[in-house]
Write an enzyme that holds these catalytic residues in place. Structure first.
Site, PDB file in Angstrom:
ATOM      1  N   SER A  36       0.904  -1.092  -0.045  1.00  0.00           N
ATOM      2  CA  SER A  36       0.119   0.080  -0.045  1.00  0.00           C
ATOM      3  C   SER A  36       0.882   1.398  -0.017  1.00  0.00           C
ATOM      4  O   SER A  36       0.379   2.293   0.128  1.00  0.00           O
ATOM      5  CB  SER A  36      -0.895   0.085   1.175  1.00  0.00           C
ATOM      6  OG  SER A  36      -0.011  -0.060   2.263  1.00  0.00           O
ATOM      7  N   SER A  37       2.183   1.163  -0.183  1.00  0.00           N
ATOM      8  CA  SER A  37       3.231   2.234  -0.213  1.00  0.00           C
ATOM      9  C   SER A  37       3.467   2.933  -1.434  1.00  0.00           C
ATOM     10  O   SER A  37       4.142   4.072  -1.558  1.00  0.00           O
ATOM     11  CB  SER A  37       4.302   2.095   0.626  1.00  0.00           C
ATOM     12  OG  SER A  37       5.119   1.068  -0.026  1.00  0.00           O
ATOM     13  N   GLY A  38       3.080   2.440  -2.344  1.00  0.00           N
ATOM     14  CA  GLY A  38       3.380   2.765  -3.910  1.00  0.00           C
ATOM     15  C   GLY A  38       2.393   3.538  -4.634  1.00  0.00           C
ATOM     16  O   GLY A  38       1.329   3.672  -4.394  1.00  0.00           O
ATOM     17  N   GLY A  40       1.666   3.185  -7.783  1.00  0.00           N
ATOM     18  CA  GLY A  40       0.916   2.329  -8.672  1.00  0.00           C
ATOM     19  C   GLY A  40      -0.411   1.705  -7.769  1.00  0.00           C
ATOM     20  O   GLY A  40      -1.405   1.852  -8.405  1.00  0.00           O
ATOM     21  N   SER A 182      10.325  10.838 -13.606  1.00  0.00           N
ATOM     22  CA  SER A 182      10.920  11.654 -12.466  1.00  0.00           C
ATOM     23  C   SER A 182      11.333  12.900 -12.536  1.00  0.00           C
ATOM     24  O   SER A 182      11.780  13.443 -13.628  1.00  0.00           O
ATOM     25  CB  SER A 182      11.963  10.662 -12.067  1.00  0.00           C
ATOM     26  OG  SER A 182      12.633  11.355 -10.850  1.00  0.00           O
ATOM     27  N   TYR A 204      19.567   5.973 -12.521  1.00  0.00           N
ATOM     28  CA  TYR A 204      18.135   6.108 -12.425  1.00  0.00           C
ATOM     29  C   TYR A 204      17.755   7.433 -13.210  1.00  0.00           C
ATOM     30  O   TYR A 204      16.832   7.607 -14.079  1.00  0.00           O
ATOM     31  CB  TYR A 204      17.946   6.328 -11.113  1.00  0.00           C
ATOM     32  CG  TYR A 204      16.668   6.600 -10.625  1.00  0.00           C
ATOM     33  CD1 TYR A 204      15.577   5.660 -10.399  1.00  0.00           C
ATOM     34  CD2 TYR A 204      15.822   7.976 -10.501  1.00  0.00           C
ATOM     35  CE1 TYR A 204      13.931   5.612 -10.066  1.00  0.00           C
ATOM     36  CE2 TYR A 204      14.650   7.986 -10.284  1.00  0.00           C
ATOM     37  CZ  TYR A 204      13.775   7.108 -10.000  1.00  0.00           C
ATOM     38  OH  TYR A 204      12.514   7.199  -9.963  1.00  0.00           O
TER      39      TYR A 204
END
Length: 337
Positions: A36-38, A40, A182, A204
């Protein structure tokens, strides 16, 4: 039309499309944020609150984490239709198998949220709050296919999936492809002669700028077939990917400071729910009317009101096509082995 460097602020709620039949979404979850932290997960969560019929396919390398995300979503939305697909974007074989499975399962994919991403071993945190600069310098590694891991996971795997699905997407009536880029995507960190970023330590940033380019190229090639491609930026939020940078207690302690920073840095979304603003806005938007040359960034005001900042991406006119050619040649080389 906006001129070079100009920005457009878009407040969601102005344009909506309503669907009478089921809409199928593929959401690729970052393995580090598959609970539940993303972002998406937050995209799925926010779209399920809409009064429309959705079929959501959660794709993730770690199936157990995807199952956890599904359980949390169905707890809040018991009637939701949510499927799971195993997909590792760093693996050519996994992407190929996933593409076959998607075509067998569904008659169409209306939206693809390409959100898988990794960063390895952050080295330093510098001037990251307002610009992202220096936030994600890291040491990269290599995949079993001989590719740089960050490049393969963040960029090439998604590109390969689209290539594998291209005919299917066209023949089934089109698709809206939405990438996660990003604020750390920097042109200066991207080298067309070293698009895998073999020789430096900003993999990245390089991969995310590559996303900006390849999305534009895909849109140019497929727009006439009703396949559209756009890029979003989630701003800065605390997810499974960013939380290792500081201890949990420090994030909590700094929370009021981050909120105040919104006065000068509205990318301080802090929560994945807020970071999903731009991807959800694109769901509501008619893709024909959205420029593929813009980066759509989730912003939030000091009062907590979300909005989207759309800004022209800095690239030369030939770069998207050139990167597309390079990635296509790499695909042919790898599949010919």
């Amino acid at each position: 039309m906006m001129g070079d460097g100009m920005e457009q602020l878009i407040f969601p709620g102005m344009v909506f499309l309503y669907y009478c039949t089921s809409t199928t979404l593929l959401i690729i979850l970052s393995v580090s944020c598959a609970g539940s932290s993303g972002v998406g997960f937050a995209i799925a969560q926010r779209l399920l609150t809409l009064e429309i019929t959705l079929t959501i396919c959660l794709a993730c390398r770690n199936v157990s984490k995807a199952e956890k995300a599904k359980s949390q979503l169905t707890a809040d939305h018991p009637e939701a239709s949510i499927d799971i697909l195993q997909l590792d974007t760093s693996s050519i074989s996994s992407v190929s198998e996933a593409a076959k499975e998607l075509q067998q399962r569904y008659s169409a994919i209306d939206y693809m949220y390409l959100n898988a991403g990794i960063m390895l071993h952050p080295v330093y945190l510098f001037d990251a709050i307002s610009t992202g600069e220096g936030l994600l310098q890291m040491v990269d590694s290599e995949t079993k296919d001989g590719l740089k891991l960050i490049f393969a996971t963040n960029l090439f795997g998604h590109f390969l999936l689209i290539r594998k699905l291209e005919d299917f997407l066209i023949s089934s009536g089109g698709c809206h492809i939405i990438w996660t880029s990003s604020s750390n995507a920097r042109r200066k960190h991207f080298d067309m002669d070293d698009f895998q970023h073999l020789c430096r330590n900003q993999g990245y940033s390089s991969s995310k700028f590559g996303i900006n380019l390849i999305s534009n190229a895909i849109d140019q090639k497929l727009r006439d077939h009703c396949v559209y491609s756009h890029v979003t930026c989630p701003g800065f939020s605390i997810t499974g990917m960013t939380s290792p940078m500081l201890q949990t207690g420090l994030w909590t302690l700094l929370y009021p400071f981050f909120v105040l920073l919104r006065l000068i840095a509205p990318i301080m979304c802090i929560t994945p729910w807020n970071s999903a603003e731009a991807p959800v806005w694109l769901f509501h938007s008619d893709p024909k009317d959205v420029s593929p040359a813009l980066l759509h960034t989730s912003h939030i005001s000091i009062l907590g009101n979300g909005y989207v900042n759309s800004k022209k991406i800095d690239f030369s006119s030939n770069e998207p096509e050139l990167l597309y050619e390079h990635l296509s040649a790499l695909q042919a080389e790898l599949e010919g082995q």
